[in-house]
Motif scaffolding. Structure first.
Motif, PDB file in Angstrom:
ATOM      1  N   LYS A 192       0.777  -1.348   0.169  1.00 19.14           N
ATOM      2  CA  LYS A 192      -0.096   0.083   0.097  1.00 19.14           C
ATOM      3  C   LYS A 192       0.790   1.205  -0.045  1.00 19.14           C
ATOM      4  N   ASN A 193       2.149   1.236  -0.096  1.00 17.85           N
ATOM      5  CA  ASN A 193       3.095   2.066   0.062  1.00 17.85           C
ATOM      6  C   ASN A 193       2.911   3.006   1.237  1.00 17.85           C
ATOM      7  N   ILE A 194       2.524   2.482   2.430  1.00 19.89           N
ATOM      8  CA  ILE A 194       2.182   3.227   3.646  1.00 19.89           C
ATOM      9  C   ILE A 194       3.577   2.645   4.602  1.00 19.89           C
ATOM     10  N   SER A 195       3.944   3.719   5.346  1.00 24.10           N
ATOM     11  CA  SER A 195       5.121   3.411   6.268  1.00 24.10           C
ATOM     12  C   SER A 195       4.509   2.845   7.557  1.00 24.10           C
ATOM     13  N   ILE A 196       5.249   1.727   8.069  1.00 26.74           N
ATOM     14  CA  ILE A 196       4.706   1.019   9.291  1.00 26.74           C
ATOM     15  C   ILE A 196       5.746   1.211  10.364  1.00 26.74           C
ATOM     16  N   ARG A 197       5.265   1.465  11.426  1.00 28.85           N
ATOM     17  CA  ARG A 197       6.132   1.365  12.683  1.00 28.85           C
ATOM     18  C   ARG A 197       5.665   0.375  13.803  1.00 28.85           C
ATOM     19  N   PHE A 198       6.746  -0.455  14.109  1.00 26.06           N
ATOM     20  CA  PHE A 198       6.478  -1.363  15.046  1.00 26.06           C
ATOM     21  C   PHE A 198       6.853  -1.048  16.385  1.00 26.06           C
ATOM     22  N   LEU A 199       6.016  -1.064  17.361  1.00 25.46           N
ATOM     23  CA  LEU A 199       6.142  -0.667  18.535  1.00 25.46           C
ATOM     24  C   LEU A 199       6.511  -1.627  19.640  1.00 25.46           C
ATOM     25  N   GLU A 200       7.764  -1.294  20.641  1.00 24.44           N
ATOM     26  CA  GLU A 200       7.992  -2.155  21.722  1.00 24.44           C
ATOM     27  C   GLU A 200       6.628  -1.994  22.757  1.00 24.44           C
ATOM     28  N   LEU A 201       6.446  -2.965  23.558  1.00 18.93           N
ATOM     29  CA  LEU A 201       5.537  -2.947  24.514  1.00 18.93           C
ATOM     30  C   LEU A 201       5.760  -1.908  25.504  1.00 18.93           C
ATOM     31  N   MET A 202       4.935  -1.003  26.210  1.00 16.84           N
ATOM     32  CA  MET A 202       5.414  -0.096  27.173  1.00 16.84           C
ATOM     33  C   MET A 202       4.621  -0.258  28.599  1.00 16.84           C
ATOM     34  N   LYS A 203       5.504  -0.013  29.571  1.00 11.11           N
ATOM     35  CA  LYS A 203       5.094  -0.619  30.870  1.00 11.11           C
ATOM     36  C   LYS A 203       4.080   0.873  31.519  1.00 11.11           C
ATOM     37  N   MET A 204       3.069   0.435  31.026  1.00 11.08           N
ATOM     38  CA  MET A 204       1.900   1.363  31.322  1.00 11.08           C
ATOM     39  C   MET A 204       0.327   0.851  31.578  1.00 11.08           C
TER      40      MET A 204
END
Ligand code: SF4
Length: 318
Positions: free
Chosen positions: A182-194
Protein backbone atom coordinates in the motif's frame (compact mmCIF):
# COMPACT_ATOMS: atom_id res chain seq x y z
CA UNK A 1 7.69 32.88 27.62
CA UNK A 2 10.54 30.36 27.16
CA UNK A 3 9.89 26.92 28.68
CA UNK A 4 13.00 24.73 28.53
CA UNK A 5 15.35 22.64 30.70
CA UNK A 6 19.08 22.00 31.17
CA UNK A 7 18.94 19.64 28.14
CA UNK A 8 17.53 22.48 26.02
CA UNK A 9 14.32 20.53 25.50
CA UNK A 10 11.30 22.57 24.42
CA UNK A 11 7.62 21.69 23.82
CA UNK A 12 6.97 21.52 20.07
CA UNK A 13 4.41 18.71 19.87
CA UNK A 14 1.10 18.79 21.75
CA UNK A 15 -0.67 15.43 22.16
CA UNK A 16 -4.31 15.93 23.10
CA UNK A 17 -6.17 12.98 24.61
CA UNK A 18 -9.78 13.82 23.65
CA UNK A 19 -11.45 10.98 25.53
CA UNK A 20 -10.60 8.03 27.74
CA UNK A 21 -13.10 5.70 26.06
CA UNK A 22 -12.51 3.26 23.22
CA UNK A 23 -14.40 0.83 21.00
CA UNK A 24 -11.68 -1.82 21.19
CA UNK A 25 -10.08 -3.38 24.30
CA UNK A 26 -6.49 -4.14 23.35
CA UNK A 27 -4.67 -6.43 25.77
CA UNK A 28 -1.66 -4.08 26.07
CA UNK A 29 -3.93 -1.16 27.01
CA UNK A 30 -6.68 -2.53 29.26
CA UNK A 31 -6.56 -5.63 31.39
CA UNK A 32 -7.34 -9.03 29.94
CA UNK A 33 -10.86 -9.23 31.41
CA UNK A 34 -12.12 -5.87 30.14
CA UNK A 35 -14.12 -5.90 26.90
CA UNK A 36 -14.82 -3.01 24.56
CA UNK A 37 -18.36 -2.53 25.88
CA UNK A 38 -16.93 -1.76 29.35
CA UNK A 39 -14.11 0.41 27.95
CA UNK A 40 -16.56 2.51 25.99
CA UNK A 41 -18.29 3.50 29.26
CA UNK A 42 -15.24 4.79 31.12
CA UNK A 43 -15.85 8.45 30.25
CA UNK A 44 -14.64 10.82 33.01
CA UNK A 45 -15.46 14.50 33.48
CA UNK A 46 -14.31 16.13 30.25
CA UNK A 47 -14.08 19.79 29.25
CA UNK A 48 -16.54 21.37 26.84
CA UNK A 49 -15.08 21.50 23.32
CA UNK A 50 -14.95 25.32 23.35
CA UNK A 51 -12.91 25.29 26.59
CA UNK A 52 -10.57 22.57 25.29
CA UNK A 53 -10.10 24.56 22.09
CA UNK A 54 -9.35 27.76 24.06
CA UNK A 55 -6.67 25.92 26.07
CA UNK A 56 -5.08 24.44 22.91
CA UNK A 57 -5.07 27.87 21.20
CA UNK A 58 -3.55 29.52 24.29
CA UNK A 59 -0.80 26.86 24.60
CA UNK A 60 -0.08 27.15 20.86
CA UNK A 61 0.14 30.96 21.11
CA UNK A 62 2.81 30.62 23.81
CA UNK A 63 4.72 27.52 22.63
CA UNK A 64 4.25 27.71 18.84
CA UNK A 65 3.78 23.96 18.29
CA UNK A 66 4.86 22.30 15.05
CA UNK A 67 2.35 19.50 15.56
CA UNK A 68 -0.93 18.97 17.42
CA UNK A 69 -1.78 15.26 17.59
CA UNK A 70 -5.30 14.18 18.54
CA UNK A 71 -5.40 10.90 20.46
CA UNK A 72 -7.60 9.23 23.06
CA UNK A 73 -8.60 6.53 24.14
CA UNK A 74 -10.14 6.55 20.69
CA UNK A 75 -10.45 10.14 19.35
CA UNK A 76 -13.03 9.27 16.66
CA UNK A 77 -15.48 8.58 19.53
CA UNK A 78 -15.21 12.27 20.52
CA UNK A 79 -18.58 13.80 19.57
CA UNK A 80 -17.21 17.13 18.26
CA UNK A 81 -14.11 15.79 16.51
CA UNK A 82 -15.03 17.16 13.06
CA UNK A 83 -15.68 20.79 14.16
CA UNK A 84 -12.62 20.60 16.45
CA UNK A 85 -10.36 19.47 13.57
CA UNK A 86 -11.89 22.14 11.32
CA UNK A 87 -11.18 24.90 13.86
CA UNK A 88 -7.67 23.64 14.64
CA UNK A 89 -6.83 23.41 10.93
CA UNK A 90 -7.09 27.22 10.75
CA UNK A 91 -4.07 27.45 13.08
CA UNK A 92 -0.56 27.51 11.60
CA UNK A 93 0.28 24.00 12.81
CA UNK A 94 0.13 20.42 11.49
CA UNK A 95 -2.95 18.58 12.76
CA UNK A 96 -2.41 14.83 13.08
CA UNK A 97 -4.59 12.00 14.37
CA UNK A 98 -3.84 8.63 16.02
CA UNK A 99 -6.75 6.22 15.73
CA UNK A 100 -7.58 2.52 15.91
CA UNK A 101 -9.30 2.98 12.54
CA UNK A 102 -12.62 1.41 13.56
CA UNK A 103 -14.63 4.59 12.73
CA UNK A 104 -12.05 6.11 10.39
CA UNK A 105 -14.09 5.80 7.19
CA UNK A 106 -17.00 7.69 8.81
CA UNK A 107 -14.65 10.49 9.87
CA UNK A 108 -12.87 10.71 6.51
CA UNK A 109 -16.21 11.12 4.72
CA UNK A 110 -16.92 14.21 6.84
CA UNK A 111 -13.50 15.91 6.50
CA UNK A 112 -12.02 18.11 3.77
CA UNK A 113 -8.64 17.01 2.40
CA UNK A 114 -6.43 19.70 3.86
CA UNK A 115 -7.84 19.59 7.38
CA UNK A 116 -5.67 16.70 8.54
CA UNK A 117 -1.94 16.49 7.87
CA UNK A 118 -1.58 12.79 8.59
CA UNK A 119 -3.18 9.82 10.34
CA UNK A 120 -1.51 7.06 12.35
CA UNK A 121 -3.64 3.92 12.32
CA UNK A 122 -3.07 1.15 14.87
CA UNK A 123 -3.04 -2.21 13.08
CA UNK A 124 -1.63 -5.09 15.12
CA UNK A 125 -2.39 -8.05 12.82
CA UNK A 126 -3.45 -9.07 9.29
CA UNK A 127 -4.89 -12.32 10.65
CA UNK A 128 -8.52 -11.91 11.85
CA UNK A 129 -8.14 -14.32 14.80
CA UNK A 130 -4.94 -12.72 16.06
CA UNK A 131 -6.53 -9.29 15.60
CA UNK A 132 -9.49 -10.48 17.69
CA UNK A 133 -7.20 -12.00 20.34
CA UNK A 134 -5.56 -8.59 20.87
CA UNK A 135 -8.49 -6.17 20.38
CA UNK A 136 -11.36 -8.43 21.48
CA UNK A 137 -13.38 -7.41 18.45
CA UNK A 138 -13.86 -8.94 14.99
CA UNK A 139 -13.32 -5.74 13.01
CA UNK A 140 -10.11 -6.03 10.96
CA UNK A 141 -12.07 -5.29 7.75
CA UNK A 142 -13.27 -1.97 9.21
CA UNK A 143 -9.69 -0.86 9.93
CA UNK A 144 -8.56 -1.81 6.39
CA UNK A 145 -11.62 0.01 4.98
CA UNK A 146 -10.67 3.13 6.98
CA UNK A 147 -7.09 3.02 5.70
CA UNK A 148 -8.34 2.82 2.10
CA UNK A 149 -10.70 5.76 2.71
CA UNK A 150 -7.86 7.94 4.05
CA UNK A 151 -5.59 6.95 1.14
CA UNK A 152 -8.35 7.74 -1.34
CA UNK A 153 -8.35 11.32 0.03
CA UNK A 154 -4.53 11.49 -0.24
CA UNK A 155 -4.15 11.84 3.50
CA UNK A 156 -0.72 10.65 4.62
CA UNK A 157 -1.19 7.39 6.56
CA UNK A 158 1.26 5.61 8.85
CA UNK A 159 0.65 2.30 10.60
CA UNK A 160 1.48 1.51 14.24
CA UNK A 161 1.74 -2.12 15.34
CA UNK A 162 2.49 -3.06 18.96
CA UNK A 163 4.38 -6.37 18.82
CA UNK A 164 3.75 -8.94 21.55
CA UNK A 165 5.89 -12.06 21.79
CA UNK A 166 3.92 -15.24 20.95
CA UNK A 167 0.75 -13.23 20.33
CA UNK A 168 1.31 -11.24 17.12
CA UNK A 169 5.07 -11.53 16.55
CA UNK A 170 4.09 -13.88 13.68
CA UNK A 171 2.39 -10.89 12.04
CA UNK A 172 5.53 -8.76 11.56
CA UNK A 173 6.15 -9.92 7.96
CA UNK A 174 2.45 -9.93 6.89
CA UNK A 175 2.06 -6.37 8.29
CA UNK A 176 5.29 -5.28 6.63
CA UNK A 177 4.19 -6.69 3.27
CA UNK A 178 0.76 -5.10 3.58
CA UNK A 179 2.43 -1.72 4.23
CA UNK A 180 4.81 -2.17 1.27
CA UNK A 181 1.91 -3.16 -1.02
CA UNK A 182 0.00 0.00 0.00
CA UNK A 183 3.11 2.21 0.03
CA UNK A 184 2.36 3.14 3.65
CA UNK A 185 5.07 3.49 6.29
CA UNK A 186 4.73 1.08 9.22
CA UNK A 187 6.24 1.42 12.71
CA UNK A 188 6.51 -1.56 15.02
CA UNK A 189 6.24 -0.62 18.70
CA UNK A 190 7.87 -2.22 21.70
CA UNK A 191 5.44 -2.92 24.55
CA UNK A 192 5.31 -0.10 27.12
CA UNK A 193 5.02 -0.44 30.92
CA UNK A 194 1.76 1.48 31.17
CA UNK A 195 -1.42 0.93 33.21
CA UNK A 196 -1.97 -2.72 34.16
CA UNK A 197 1.34 -3.73 32.52
CA UNK A 198 3.46 -1.28 34.55
CA UNK A 199 3.95 -3.67 37.45
CA UNK A 200 2.28 -6.58 35.71
CA UNK A 201 3.15 -9.23 33.17
CA UNK A 202 5.89 -8.06 30.79
CA UNK A 203 6.55 -11.53 29.35
CA UNK A 204 5.23 -10.56 25.93
CA UNK A 205 7.97 -7.96 25.45
CA UNK A 206 9.49 -8.31 21.96
CA UNK A 207 12.47 -6.01 21.47
CA UNK A 208 13.67 -3.91 18.52
CA UNK A 209 16.49 -6.49 18.08
CA UNK A 210 13.92 -9.32 17.96
CA UNK A 211 11.81 -7.44 15.39
CA UNK A 212 14.84 -6.69 13.17
CA UNK A 213 15.86 -10.38 13.32
CA UNK A 214 12.44 -11.41 11.96
CA UNK A 215 12.61 -8.83 9.15
CA UNK A 216 16.23 -9.79 8.35
CA UNK A 217 14.97 -13.33 7.63
CA UNK A 218 13.42 -11.97 4.42
CA UNK A 219 14.79 -8.48 3.70
CA UNK A 220 18.13 -6.66 3.54
CA UNK A 221 17.94 -3.14 4.91
CA UNK A 222 20.01 -0.21 6.13
CA UNK A 223 19.37 2.28 8.92
CA UNK A 224 18.22 5.83 8.02
CA UNK A 225 19.27 8.88 10.03
CA UNK A 226 16.80 9.59 12.89
CA UNK A 227 14.94 12.92 12.74
CA UNK A 228 15.28 15.27 15.74
CA UNK A 229 12.78 14.51 18.51
CA UNK A 230 11.44 11.53 16.52
CA UNK A 231 10.16 8.54 18.48
CA UNK A 232 10.86 6.03 15.68
CA UNK A 233 14.07 4.74 14.14
CA UNK A 234 13.74 3.94 10.41
CA UNK A 235 15.32 1.46 7.99
CA UNK A 236 15.14 1.18 4.20
CA UNK A 237 15.09 -2.05 2.22
CA UNK A 238 16.99 -2.61 -1.07
CA UNK A 239 13.77 -1.88 -3.02
CA UNK A 240 13.37 1.47 -1.23
CA UNK A 241 10.56 0.59 1.19
CA UNK A 242 10.89 1.97 4.70
CA UNK A 243 9.79 0.71 8.10
CA UNK A 244 10.27 2.02 11.60
CA UNK A 245 10.53 0.79 15.17
CA UNK A 246 9.54 2.78 18.27
CA UNK A 247 11.90 1.19 20.79
CA UNK A 248 10.80 2.86 24.00
CA UNK A 249 12.52 0.23 26.15
CA UNK A 250 15.64 -0.70 24.22
CA UNK A 251 16.46 2.62 22.51
CA UNK A 252 14.81 5.42 24.54
CA UNK A 253 14.34 8.88 23.00
CA UNK A 254 14.04 11.15 26.04
CA UNK A 255 17.15 13.26 25.30
CA UNK A 256 15.36 15.45 22.74
CA UNK A 257 11.73 14.78 23.71
CA UNK A 258 9.54 17.75 22.68
CA UNK A 259 6.13 16.36 23.70
CA UNK A 260 3.57 17.98 25.99
CA UNK A 261 0.35 16.09 26.76
CA UNK A 262 -3.10 17.52 27.50
CA UNK A 263 -5.95 15.29 28.63
CA UNK A 264 -9.68 15.78 28.16
CA UNK A 265 -10.09 17.25 31.66
CA UNK A 266 -7.58 20.06 31.15
CA UNK A 267 -4.56 18.42 32.83
CA UNK A 268 -1.10 18.68 31.28
CA UNK A 269 1.74 16.15 31.59
CA UNK A 270 5.33 16.94 30.60
CA UNK A 271 6.21 13.27 30.48
CA UNK A 272 4.44 9.96 29.92
CA UNK A 273 6.25 8.59 32.98
CA UNK A 274 4.67 11.23 35.19
CA UNK A 275 1.56 10.19 37.11
CA UNK A 276 1.03 13.76 38.34
CA UNK A 277 -1.60 15.68 36.34
CA UNK A 278 -1.08 19.47 36.30
CA UNK A 279 -4.56 21.02 36.07
CA UNK A 280 -4.62 24.19 33.91
CA UNK A 281 -8.37 24.13 33.20
CA UNK A 282 -9.03 27.05 35.58
CA UNK A 283 -5.79 29.02 35.18
CA UNK A 284 -4.82 28.92 31.49
CA UNK A 285 -5.77 32.57 30.98
CA UNK A 286 -3.29 33.68 33.67
CA UNK A 287 0.13 33.82 31.99
CA UNK A 288 2.06 33.80 35.27
CA UNK A 289 0.27 30.71 36.68
CA UNK A 290 0.36 28.97 33.29
CA UNK A 291 4.13 29.53 33.01
CA UNK A 292 4.54 28.00 36.47
CA UNK A 293 2.59 24.86 35.43
CA UNK A 294 4.48 24.55 32.13
CA UNK A 295 7.81 24.71 33.96
CA UNK A 296 6.57 22.00 36.35
CA UNK A 297 5.57 19.94 33.31
CA UNK A 298 9.02 20.33 31.74
CA UNK A 299 10.57 19.25 35.05
CA UNK A 300 8.57 15.98 34.84
CA UNK A 301 10.63 14.81 31.86
CA UNK A 302 12.90 11.79 32.20
CA UNK A 303 16.62 12.09 31.56
CA UNK A 304 17.41 8.62 30.37
CA UNK A 305 14.32 6.57 29.67
CA UNK A 306 10.62 5.96 30.20
CA UNK A 307 10.17 4.49 33.67
CA UNK A 308 6.59 3.34 33.28
CA UNK A 309 3.23 4.95 34.10
CA UNK A 310 0.18 4.05 36.16
CA UNK A 311 -1.82 5.75 33.43
CA UNK A 312 -2.98 3.50 30.59
CA UNK A 313 -2.90 4.41 26.89
CA UNK A 314 -6.66 4.76 27.28
CA UNK A 315 -6.22 7.69 29.69
CA UNK A 316 -3.31 9.55 28.12
CA UNK A 317 -3.01 8.19 24.60
CA UNK A 318 0.59 7.03 24.59
S1 SF4 B 1 9.50 9.04 28.85
FE1 SF4 B 1 8.98 11.20 29.06
S2 SF4 B 1 10.82 12.32 28.48
FE2 SF4 B 1 11.05 10.22 27.75
S3 SF4 B 1 10.31 10.28 25.65
FE3 SF4 B 1 8.58 9.68 26.93
S4 SF4 B 1 7.54 11.57 27.41
FE4 SF4 B 1 9.56 12.11 26.65
Amino acid sequence: MIITDSYSRIFKTLRVSLTNTCNLACTYCVNENADYKQVSKFENQILKTENLLEIIIKLHKILQFKTIRLTGGEPTLYKNIVPLIQQLSSLDVKIKLTTNGFLLKNLIDKLNINELDSINVSLDAMDEDIFFRISKRRSLYKILEGIEAAKSKNIHVKLNAVILKNINSSQILPLLEYSFSKNISIRFLELMKMGHIKDGNFDNFFSQKDILKVIKSKYEFKKILREDAATANYWQTKSGNTFGIIANESEPFCADCNRLRLDSSGNIFGCLSSNTPLDISQIYENDYLLEEKLNLAMAQKQVLKFTGSNLSMLEIGG
